[in-house]
Design a protein around this motif. Structure first.
Motif, PDB file in Angstrom:
ATOM      1  N   GLU A   1       0.832  -1.202   0.000  1.00 39.42           N
ATOM      2  CA  GLU A   1       0.000   0.000   0.000  1.00 39.42           C
ATOM      3  C   GLU A   1       0.871   1.258   0.000  1.00 39.42           C
ATOM      4  O   GLU A   1       0.574   2.216  -0.722  1.00 39.42           O
ATOM      5  CB  GLU A   1      -0.909   0.016   1.235  1.00 39.42           C
ATOM      6  CG  GLU A   1      -2.033  -0.990   1.205  1.00 39.42           C
ATOM      7  CD  GLU A   1      -2.806  -0.997   2.512  1.00 39.42           C
ATOM      8  OE1 GLU A   1      -2.941   0.074   3.150  1.00 39.42           O
ATOM      9  OE2 GLU A   1      -3.274  -2.078   2.897  1.00 39.42           O
ATOM     10  N   LEU A   2       1.910   1.243   0.790  1.00 41.67           N
ATOM     11  CA  LEU A   2       2.799   2.400   0.847  1.00 41.67           C
ATOM     12  C   LEU A   2       3.526   2.592  -0.479  1.00 41.67           C
ATOM     13  O   LEU A   2       3.654   3.725  -0.967  1.00 41.67           O
ATOM     14  CB  LEU A   2       3.802   2.261   1.992  1.00 41.67           C
ATOM     15  CG  LEU A   2       4.741   3.433   2.210  1.00 41.67           C
ATOM     16  CD1 LEU A   2       3.964   4.721   2.444  1.00 41.67           C
ATOM     17  CD2 LEU A   2       5.663   3.158   3.375  1.00 41.67           C
ATOM     18  N   THR A   3       3.961   1.510  -1.083  1.00 36.73           N
ATOM     19  CA  THR A   3       4.631   1.583  -2.380  1.00 36.73           C
ATOM     20  C   THR A   3       3.689   2.166  -3.431  1.00 36.73           C
ATOM     21  O   THR A   3       4.089   3.018  -4.234  1.00 36.73           O
ATOM     22  CB  THR A   3       5.133   0.188  -2.804  1.00 36.73           C
ATOM     23  OG1 THR A   3       6.054  -0.288  -1.817  1.00 36.73           O
ATOM     24  CG2 THR A   3       5.815   0.231  -4.160  1.00 36.73           C
ATOM     25  N   ASP A   4       2.432   1.740  -3.412  1.00 36.29           N
ATOM     26  CA  ASP A   4       1.434   2.281  -4.343  1.00 36.29           C
ATOM     27  C   ASP A   4       1.219   3.776  -4.091  1.00 36.29           C
ATOM     28  O   ASP A   4       1.118   4.568  -5.032  1.00 36.29           O
ATOM     29  CB  ASP A   4       0.101   1.537  -4.220  1.00 36.29           C
ATOM     30  CG  ASP A   4       0.175   0.105  -4.718  1.00 36.29           C
ATOM     31  OD1 ASP A   4       1.155  -0.245  -5.416  1.00 36.29           O
ATOM     32  OD2 ASP A   4      -0.738  -0.675  -4.379  1.00 36.29           O
ATOM     33  N   TRP A   5       1.142   4.164  -2.808  1.00 32.19           N
ATOM     34  CA  TRP A   5       0.947   5.574  -2.465  1.00 32.19           C
ATOM     35  C   TRP A   5       2.131   6.417  -2.944  1.00 32.19           C
ATOM     36  O   TRP A   5       1.950   7.497  -3.506  1.00 32.19           O
ATOM     37  CB  TRP A   5       0.759   5.732  -0.947  1.00 32.19           C
ATOM     38  CG  TRP A   5       0.573   7.165  -0.569  1.00 32.19           C
ATOM     39  CD1 TRP A   5      -0.595   7.862  -0.559  1.00 32.19           C
ATOM     40  CD2 TRP A   5       1.589   8.083  -0.180  1.00 32.19           C
ATOM     41  NE1 TRP A   5      -0.349   9.164  -0.192  1.00 32.19           N
ATOM     42  CE2 TRP A   5       0.979   9.317   0.047  1.00 32.19           C
ATOM     43  CE3 TRP A   5       2.970   7.966  -0.005  1.00 32.19           C
ATOM     44  CZ2 TRP A   5       1.694  10.439   0.452  1.00 32.19           C
ATOM     45  CZ3 TRP A   5       3.681   9.082   0.393  1.00 32.19           C
ATOM     46  CH2 TRP A   5       3.047  10.301   0.620  1.00 32.19           C
ATOM     47  N   VAL A   6       3.348   5.916  -2.741  1.00 35.89           N
ATOM     48  CA  VAL A   6       4.538   6.639  -3.193  1.00 35.89           C
ATOM     49  C   VAL A   6       4.501   6.796  -4.712  1.00 35.89           C
ATOM     50  O   VAL A   6       4.819   7.868  -5.240  1.00 35.89           O
ATOM     51  CB  VAL A   6       5.834   5.929  -2.731  1.00 35.89           C
ATOM     52  CG1 VAL A   6       7.056   6.497  -3.433  1.00 35.89           C
ATOM     53  CG2 VAL A   6       5.988   6.043  -1.221  1.00 35.89           C
ATOM     54  N   ALA A   7       4.087   5.764  -5.424  1.00 37.83           N
ATOM     55  CA  ALA A   7       3.988   5.861  -6.888  1.00 37.83           C
ATOM     56  C   ALA A   7       2.992   6.944  -7.285  1.00 37.83           C
ATOM     57  O   ALA A   7       3.252   7.725  -8.220  1.00 37.83           O
ATOM     58  CB  ALA A   7       3.577   4.500  -7.472  1.00 37.83           C
ATOM     59  N   ARG A   8       1.852   7.029  -6.580  1.00 39.21           N
ATOM     60  CA  ARG A   8       0.870   8.082  -6.879  1.00 39.21           C
ATOM     61  C   ARG A   8       1.439   9.462  -6.564  1.00 39.21           C
ATOM     62  O   ARG A   8       1.224  10.415  -7.324  1.00 39.21           O
ATOM     63  CB  ARG A   8      -0.419   7.842  -6.094  1.00 39.21           C
ATOM     64  CG  ARG A   8      -1.209   6.647  -6.601  1.00 39.21           C
ATOM     65  CD  ARG A   8      -2.632   6.587  -6.045  1.00 39.21           C
ATOM     66  NE  ARG A   8      -2.747   6.757  -4.616  1.00 39.21           N
ATOM     67  CZ  ARG A   8      -2.653   5.777  -3.713  1.00 39.21           C
ATOM     68  NH1 ARG A   8      -2.436   4.528  -4.103  1.00 39.21           N
ATOM     69  NH2 ARG A   8      -2.788   6.026  -2.432  1.00 39.21           N
ATOM     70  N   ALA A   9       2.176   9.574  -5.461  1.00 41.06           N
ATOM     71  CA  ALA A   9       2.778  10.861  -5.094  1.00 41.06           C
ATOM     72  C   ALA A   9       3.795  11.298  -6.140  1.00 41.06           C
ATOM     73  O   ALA A   9       3.831  12.467  -6.543  1.00 41.06           O
ATOM     74  CB  ALA A   9       3.428  10.769  -3.711  1.00 41.06           C
ATOM     75  N   ARG A  10       4.613  10.358  -6.591  1.00 40.91           N
ATOM     76  CA  ARG A  10       5.613  10.684  -7.624  1.00 40.91           C
ATOM     77  C   ARG A  10       4.924  11.046  -8.933  1.00 40.91           C
ATOM     78  O   ARG A  10       5.340  11.977  -9.620  1.00 40.91           O
ATOM     79  CB  ARG A  10       6.580   9.513  -7.819  1.00 40.91           C
ATOM     80  CG  ARG A  10       7.458   9.197  -6.608  1.00 40.91           C
ATOM     81  CD  ARG A  10       8.315  10.386  -6.174  1.00 40.91           C
ATOM     82  NE  ARG A  10       9.263  10.783  -7.183  1.00 40.91           N
ATOM     83  CZ  ARG A  10      10.565  10.600  -7.134  1.00 40.91           C
ATOM     84  NH1 ARG A  10      11.092  10.044  -6.075  1.00 40.91           N
ATOM     85  NH2 ARG A  10      11.336  10.994  -8.111  1.00 40.91           N
ATOM     86  N   ALA A  11       3.855  10.329  -9.291  1.00 37.15           N
ATOM     87  CA  ALA A  11       3.106  10.625 -10.518  1.00 37.15           C
ATOM     88  C   ALA A  11       2.457  12.006 -10.441  1.00 37.15           C
ATOM     89  O   ALA A  11       2.268  12.664 -11.465  1.00 37.15           O
ATOM     90  CB  ALA A  11       2.046   9.550 -10.769  1.00 37.15           C
ATOM     91  N   ALA A  12       2.162  12.444  -9.219  1.00 37.32           N
ATOM     92  CA  ALA A  12       1.567  13.771  -9.023  1.00 37.32           C
ATOM     93  C   ALA A  12       2.630  14.870  -9.069  1.00 37.32           C
ATOM     94  O   ALA A  12       2.306  16.048  -8.932  1.00 37.32           O
ATOM     95  CB  ALA A  12       0.813  13.819  -7.699  1.00 37.32           C
ATOM     96  N   GLY A  13       3.882  14.478  -9.242  1.00 39.53           N
ATOM     97  CA  GLY A  13       4.944  15.470  -9.389  1.00 39.53           C
ATOM     98  C   GLY A  13       5.796  15.697  -8.151  1.00 39.53           C
ATOM     99  O   GLY A  13       6.687  16.546  -8.175  1.00 39.53           O
TER     100      GLY A  13
END
Length: 148
Positions: free
Chosen positions: A95-107
């Motif tokens: 879940e944390l890895t997925d959240w980090v990916a979303r944060a990085r995708a958000a810039g």
């Protein structure tokens, strides 16, 4: 085995970076009890730091009870810092890895992600500080050190 990365521009002494990276690997389960750390010579070859710097880090970790230096054999992990949920295959880690990916995708950059997580952790601890037992004097320093 762990590969140390030294950030010369961070302002953090190289021996502290080695200790922090080892502690992080112990928390994540990347290093386990019985695992051998790279030799000082291997770390020096990979990072171009002074051998005494590596030896200082290893001595500090030995004094903390994390590793054991065995003359002629190497330095071995003697204690884990892993907690349930931190393993590579845990649902919480995914879940944390997925959240980090979303944060990085958000810039957001790595430092932004760390700042956001640190702020959230601080807010959570502040909201729940009455729920926990009083901490020993050294714990506050350790918590700050762990977040680096």
């Amino acid at each position: 085995m762990i590969d140390y990365r030294i950030d010369r521009g961070s302002g953090v002494p190289a021996y502290v970076q080695i200790v922090e990276q080892t502690e992080r690997a112990l928390r994540m389960g990347t290093l386990r009890v019985g695992d051998k750390l790279p030799t000082a010579r291997e770390v020096v070859a990979a990072t171009a730091i002074n051998p005494n710097t590596v030896l200082r880090a290893y001595r500090d970790m030995e004094q903390a009870g994390l590793v054991e230096l065995r003359r002629g054999l190497g330095t071995f992990v003697t204690r884990s810092l892993a907690r349930p949920g931190a393993e590579d295959d845990s649902p919480l880690r995914r879940e944390l890895t997925d959240w980090v990916a979303r944060a990085r995708a958000a810039g957001l950059e790595g430092a932004d992600v760390l700042a956001l997580v640190t702020a959230a952790l601080d807010a959570y601890e502040h909201e729940h500080e009455h729920d926990s037992k009083p901490r020993a004097t050294g714990d506050k320093r350790r918590r700050t050190h762990d977040r680096a």
